[in-house]
Design a protein around this motif. Structure first.
Motif, PDB file in Angstrom:
ATOM      1  N   MET A 100     -27.719   8.668  35.556  1.00  0.00           N
ATOM      2  CA  MET A 100     -27.178   9.499  34.491  1.00  0.00           C
ATOM      3  C   MET A 100     -26.126  10.481  35.019  1.00  0.00           C
ATOM      4  O   MET A 100     -24.993  10.480  34.558  1.00  0.00           O
ATOM      5  CB  MET A 100     -28.320  10.248  33.790  1.00  0.00           C
ATOM      6  N   TYR A 118     -33.589   7.962  37.820  1.00  0.00           N
ATOM      7  CA  TYR A 118     -32.994   9.252  37.473  1.00  0.00           C
ATOM      8  C   TYR A 118     -33.594  10.370  38.328  1.00  0.00           C
ATOM      9  O   TYR A 118     -34.748  10.286  38.752  1.00  0.00           O
ATOM     10  CB  TYR A 118     -33.260   9.595  36.002  1.00  0.00           C
ATOM     11  N   CYS A 122     -32.621  14.644  34.828  1.00  0.00           N
ATOM     12  CA  CYS A 122     -32.125  13.588  33.935  1.00  0.00           C
ATOM     13  C   CYS A 122     -33.277  12.760  33.356  1.00  0.00           C
ATOM     14  O   CYS A 122     -33.209  12.302  32.215  1.00  0.00           O
ATOM     15  CB  CYS A 122     -31.126  12.691  34.663  1.00  0.00           C
ATOM     16  N   GLN A 123     -34.355  12.583  34.131  1.00  0.00           N
ATOM     17  CA  GLN A 123     -35.529  11.867  33.621  1.00  0.00           C
ATOM     18  C   GLN A 123     -36.119  12.624  32.439  1.00  0.00           C
ATOM     19  O   GLN A 123     -36.475  12.036  31.427  1.00  0.00           O
ATOM     20  CB  GLN A 123     -36.582  11.702  34.718  1.00  0.00           C
ATOM     21  N   GLU A 125     -34.496  14.647  30.439  1.00  0.00           N
ATOM     22  CA  GLU A 125     -33.552  14.480  29.332  1.00  0.00           C
ATOM     23  C   GLU A 125     -33.708  13.100  28.692  1.00  0.00           C
ATOM     24  O   GLU A 125     -33.706  12.958  27.466  1.00  0.00           O
ATOM     25  CB  GLU A 125     -32.119  14.684  29.829  1.00  0.00           C
ATOM     26  N   TYR A 126     -33.854  12.091  29.519  1.00  0.00           N
ATOM     27  CA  TYR A 126     -34.035  10.718  29.030  1.00  0.00           C
ATOM     28  C   TYR A 126     -35.296  10.613  28.168  1.00  0.00           C
ATOM     29  O   TYR A 126     -35.282  10.012  27.095  1.00  0.00           O
ATOM     30  CB  TYR A 126     -34.114   9.758  30.217  1.00  0.00           C
ATOM     31  N   GLU A 127     -36.391  11.222  28.638  1.00  0.00           N
ATOM     32  CA  GLU A 127     -37.646  11.184  27.886  1.00  0.00           C
ATOM     33  C   GLU A 127     -37.530  11.917  26.559  1.00  0.00           C
ATOM     34  O   GLU A 127     -38.082  11.486  25.548  1.00  0.00           O
ATOM     35  CB  GLU A 127     -38.789  11.730  28.734  1.00  0.00           C
ATOM     36  N   GLN A 129     -34.809  12.166  24.791  1.00  0.00           N
ATOM     37  CA  GLN A 129     -34.043  11.270  23.928  1.00  0.00           C
ATOM     38  C   GLN A 129     -34.932  10.150  23.382  1.00  0.00           C
ATOM     39  O   GLN A 129     -34.821   9.808  22.199  1.00  0.00           O
ATOM     40  CB  GLN A 129     -32.856  10.657  24.686  1.00  0.00           C
ATOM     41  N   GLN A 130     -35.809   9.630  24.218  1.00  0.00           N
ATOM     42  CA  GLN A 130     -36.701   8.563  23.785  1.00  0.00           C
ATOM     43  C   GLN A 130     -37.687   9.077  22.725  1.00  0.00           C
ATOM     44  O   GLN A 130     -37.956   8.401  21.747  1.00  0.00           O
ATOM     45  CB  GLN A 130     -37.479   7.985  24.971  1.00  0.00           C
TER      46      GLN A 130
END
Length: 134
Positions: A100, A118, A122-123, A125-127, A129-130
């Motif tokens: 990311m 990530y 960023c992990q 942030e990714y979670e 978003q999910q």
């Protein structure tokens, strides 16, 4: 100004070999777990309906066991894919770089989770978003 090599910011060539060994050991464990989760025997043993009420209860329990085994197999298959992807990143010399933000993933994170894509920020942030998608 001299352009920096991506690997010089994160892990070095010696580290690539170390993490490849970790990933291959982890892959071996996952494959072994998948082999041990053979649900075909369970399905064959319990394919017919029982003759009394206790047989129906046992059939329900067996169906639940099969469902759990399939769920575990799905998780193991996903982990196997993540490991294979990480091994591919090692081959491409992109391992250890956050997908990311493109910054190096801390070594401690890679040691704890060798197939990490990530960095921790960023992990997270990714979670988020999910979670917002569901």
């Amino acid at each position: 100004m001299k352009k920096k090599n991506v690997t010089s910011k994160g892990i070095n060539k010696k580290d690539y070999k170390y993490f490849e060994t970790l990933l291959l050991a982890e892959r071996k464990k996952v494959v072994q777990n998948l082999t041990n989760l053979d649900t075909t025997d369970l399905a064959e043993e319990n394919s017919g309906p029982g003759e009394d009420i206790s047989d129906y209860a046992e059939t329900g329990t067996d169906a639940f066991d099969i469902q759990i085994a399939l769920s575990l197999a799905s998780g193991e298959s996903q982990q196997l894919q993540e490991i294979d992807d990480a091994l591919e990143r090692i081959k491409n010399k992109t391992y250890g770089i956050c997908e990311m933000c493109k910054e190096p993933i801390p070594r401690k994170r890679l040691e704890a989770l060798p197939h990490a894509r990530y960095c921790i920020q960023c992990q997270s942030e990714y979670e988020k978003q999910q979670d917002s998608q569901y």
